[in-house]
Write a protein that holds these residues in place. Structure first.
Motif, PDB file in Angstrom:
ATOM      1  N   GLY A 259       0.812  -1.213   0.000  1.00  0.00           N
ATOM      2  CA  GLY A 259       0.000   0.000   0.000  1.00  0.00           C
ATOM      3  C   GLY A 259       0.849   1.268   0.000  1.00  0.00           C
ATOM      4  N   PHE A 261       0.793   5.169   1.477  1.00  0.00           N
ATOM      5  CA  PHE A 261       0.115   5.936   2.519  1.00  0.00           C
ATOM      6  C   PHE A 261       0.243   7.423   2.231  1.00  0.00           C
ATOM      7  CE2 PHE A 261       0.822   1.767   4.014  1.00  0.00           C
ATOM      8  CZ  PHE A 261      -0.211   1.492   4.889  1.00  0.00           C
ATOM      9  N   VAL A 284      -3.826   4.128   0.983  1.00  0.00           N
ATOM     10  CA  VAL A 284      -4.436   4.335   2.288  1.00  0.00           C
ATOM     11  C   VAL A 284      -4.323   5.817   2.639  1.00  0.00           C
ATOM     12  CG1 VAL A 284      -4.345   3.752   4.739  1.00  0.00           C
ATOM     13  CG2 VAL A 284      -3.848   2.001   3.021  1.00  0.00           C
ATOM     14  N   PRO A 292      -4.316   5.627   9.714  1.00  0.00           N
ATOM     15  CA  PRO A 292      -5.126   5.307   8.535  1.00  0.00           C
ATOM     16  C   PRO A 292      -6.582   5.678   8.805  1.00  0.00           C
ATOM     17  CG  PRO A 292      -3.760   3.439   9.168  1.00  0.00           C
ATOM     18  CD  PRO A 292      -3.642   4.451  10.267  1.00  0.00           C
ATOM     19  N   ILE A 295      -9.613   4.104   2.838  1.00  0.00           N
ATOM     20  CA  ILE A 295      -8.929   3.379   1.767  1.00  0.00           C
ATOM     21  C   ILE A 295      -9.537   3.810   0.447  1.00  0.00           C
ATOM     22  CG2 ILE A 295      -8.418   1.122   0.750  1.00  0.00           C
ATOM     23  CD1 ILE A 295      -8.523  -0.110   3.433  1.00  0.00           C
ATOM     24  N   ILE A 321     -12.433   4.007   6.859  1.00  0.00           N
ATOM     25  CA  ILE A 321     -12.156   2.674   7.401  1.00  0.00           C
ATOM     26  C   ILE A 321     -13.057   2.413   8.605  1.00  0.00           C
ATOM     27  CG2 ILE A 321     -10.417   1.220   8.500  1.00  0.00           C
ATOM     28  CD1 ILE A 321      -8.303   2.657   6.896  1.00  0.00           C
ATOM     29  N   ILE A 326     -10.378  -3.307   9.159  1.00  0.00           N
ATOM     30  CA  ILE A 326      -8.989  -3.526   9.555  1.00  0.00           C
ATOM     31  C   ILE A 326      -8.866  -4.977   9.996  1.00  0.00           C
ATOM     32  CG2 ILE A 326      -7.144  -2.849  11.125  1.00  0.00           C
ATOM     33  CD1 ILE A 326      -8.376  -0.109  11.281  1.00  0.00           C
ATOM     34  N   LEU A 349      -7.704  -2.940   5.064  1.00  0.00           N
ATOM     35  CA  LEU A 349      -6.347  -2.690   5.542  1.00  0.00           C
ATOM     36  C   LEU A 349      -5.948  -3.857   6.438  1.00  0.00           C
ATOM     37  CD1 LEU A 349      -3.892  -0.813   5.864  1.00  0.00           C
ATOM     38  CD2 LEU A 349      -5.040   0.191   7.847  1.00  0.00           C
ATOM     39  N   PRO A 357       0.884  -1.362   9.454  1.00  0.00           N
ATOM     40  CA  PRO A 357       0.230  -1.874   8.253  1.00  0.00           C
ATOM     41  C   PRO A 357       1.035  -2.978   7.558  1.00  0.00           C
ATOM     42  CG  PRO A 357       1.175   0.290   7.848  1.00  0.00           C
ATOM     43  CD  PRO A 357       1.366   0.015   9.318  1.00  0.00           C
ATOM     44  N   ILE A 360      -2.661  -4.189   1.772  1.00  0.00           N
ATOM     45  CA  ILE A 360      -4.073  -4.024   1.466  1.00  0.00           C
ATOM     46  C   ILE A 360      -4.602  -5.307   0.847  1.00  0.00           C
ATOM     47  CG2 ILE A 360      -5.679  -2.804  -0.057  1.00  0.00           C
ATOM     48  CD1 ILE A 360      -3.929  -0.328   0.411  1.00  0.00           C
TER      49      ILE A 360
END
Ligand SMILES: [Zn+2]
Length: 375
Positions: A259, A261, A284, A292, A295, A321, A326, A349, A357, A360
């Motif tokens: 992912g 960020f 993210v 986070p 998404i 999210i 998650i 996530l 993290p 994804i």
């Protein structure tokens, strides 16, 4: 995997048992009406003095009492499940059968066997009590006949449910036995599922043969209906078992996309460019505290036209999210499917145990893996 949620069928609530909601399906009302008509006719044949009204009242009373006996059978399963600490979502009494939906996984063969045998035990006990009570009702010919009919029905219910094939209770006991012997629930399910298919054919063919012998079409009809019911239930179990076999080899870390960020105000165009640069495959969105918060929905991002890419902040095409989006990276395949079913989304996530993290998960990737293994 993002299939639309199944439309919930209409159910008639009839009460609760230790907090477990109890329902009848509308199809049951139809069956009860048929039973009333059939038994009213039978009562008039057997009891010459019975008026039409009394015969129908007797038929309706029998249909209702039969439903209560079916419910008592299910509450046998429910009681043992609750005693073993398993949550029960609901009990549904439908066409010719009841279903207790146990939410928690049954992890031991012994528990499976205890829960399964409890229903037939209740039915057999009810049969015994009703046979014992029948002489007390001998003052009224109609009441006596109905009590005897109910007693026999419970005996048949107990015996029929003990037949060794899924989805019947006897099939669950067979699964528990094979599971206990082989230490594999899957082998147990497969053996009891195939036994269910064989049983379905036997029940249908047997009742057709019997109906020819006694010249009664209703026997054949009922037997074929029961055969179809057993066949469908056993087939369902075998399909689920095949799916779990495929899931067993799916590992969550193998499915993860790296992912990127970014802050919420980053233009989508820039985020996509950086995504390509670093080889990331999901975006993210972070809040001011670098946590986070959303998404980017891949499909929504694709719908943004080229000329608007520079002016559209990523937050605008991102889905906030929710807690269910998650997922810990330690989930087993079964748990993963459960989590996705509870919170359907296109992207999730995935985090390490320390909250960092891991990547994804795109629901589409999981669906591709599952359908690829089906071939
Ligand atoms: Zn049962």
């Amino acid at each position: 995997m993002q299939r639309p949620r199944a439309r919930a069928p209409v159910l008639i609530p009839v009460g609760r048992f230790f907090g477990v909601p109890l329902y009848f399906t509308p199809s049951w009302v139809l069956v009860a009406t048929l039973i009333t008509i059939m038994y009213a006719a039978a009562i008039r044949d057997r009891l010459e003095g019975a008026s039409t009204a009394a015969a129908y009242a007797g038929g309706a009373g029998f249909a209702l009492a039969l439903a209560l006996c079916l419910l008592a059978h299910e509450l046998g399963h429910v009681s043992v499940s609750l005693a073993l600490g398993k949550r029960v979502r609901r009990v549904v009494i439908m066409f010719l059968a009841g279903m207790s939906e146990i939410e928690d996984e049954i992890a031991r063969a012994r528990d499976e066997c205890l829960i399964a045998v409890a229903g037939p035990i209740v039915s057999a006990l009810l049969a015994g009590i009703l046979f014992a009570l029948a002489p007390l009702a001998s003052g009224s010919e109609l009441a006596h006949l109905i009590v005897l009919l109910l007693a026999w029905s419970n005996l048949v219910l107990a015996a029929f449910n003990l037949l060794p094939g899924l989805p019947l209770d006897g099939g669950r006991m067979l699964r528990a036995a094979v599971w206990g012997a082989t230490h594999s629930q899957r082998i147990g399910s497969r053996v009891a599922g195939w036994a269910g298919l064989a049983l379905a054919i036997l029940v249908a063919a047997g009742s057709v043969a019997l109906s020819v012998r006694i010249a009664d079409v209703a026997t054949a009809l009922l037997g074929v209906l029961l055969g179809v019911f057993i066949w469908a239930g056993a087939g369902q179990v075998l399909r689920v078992t095949a799916l779990t076999d495929r899931l067993a080899v799916v590992r969550l870390p193998d499915l993860l996309r790296p992912g990127l960020f970014v802050r919420a105000d980053t233009p989508l165009g820039e985020a996509l460019r950086r995504t390509r640069e670093v080889g990331a495959r999901g975006i993210v969105v972070l809040d001011g505290a670098e946590r986070p918060q959303a998404i980017v929905d891949e499909a929504a991002a694709r719908r943004v036209s080229d000329e608007r890419l520079a002016w559209t902040p990523v937050a605008q095409v991102a889905r906030p999210i929710e807690p269910g989006m998650i997922l810990p990276d330690t989930l087993s395949a079964d748990e993963l499917i459960g989590a996705i079913r509870r919170t359907p989304a296109s992207e999730y996530l995935v985090v390490h145990a320390d909250g960092g993290p891991a990547g994804i998960l795109a629901a589409a990737d999981l669906a591709t893996v599952l359908s690829a293994r089906r071939r």
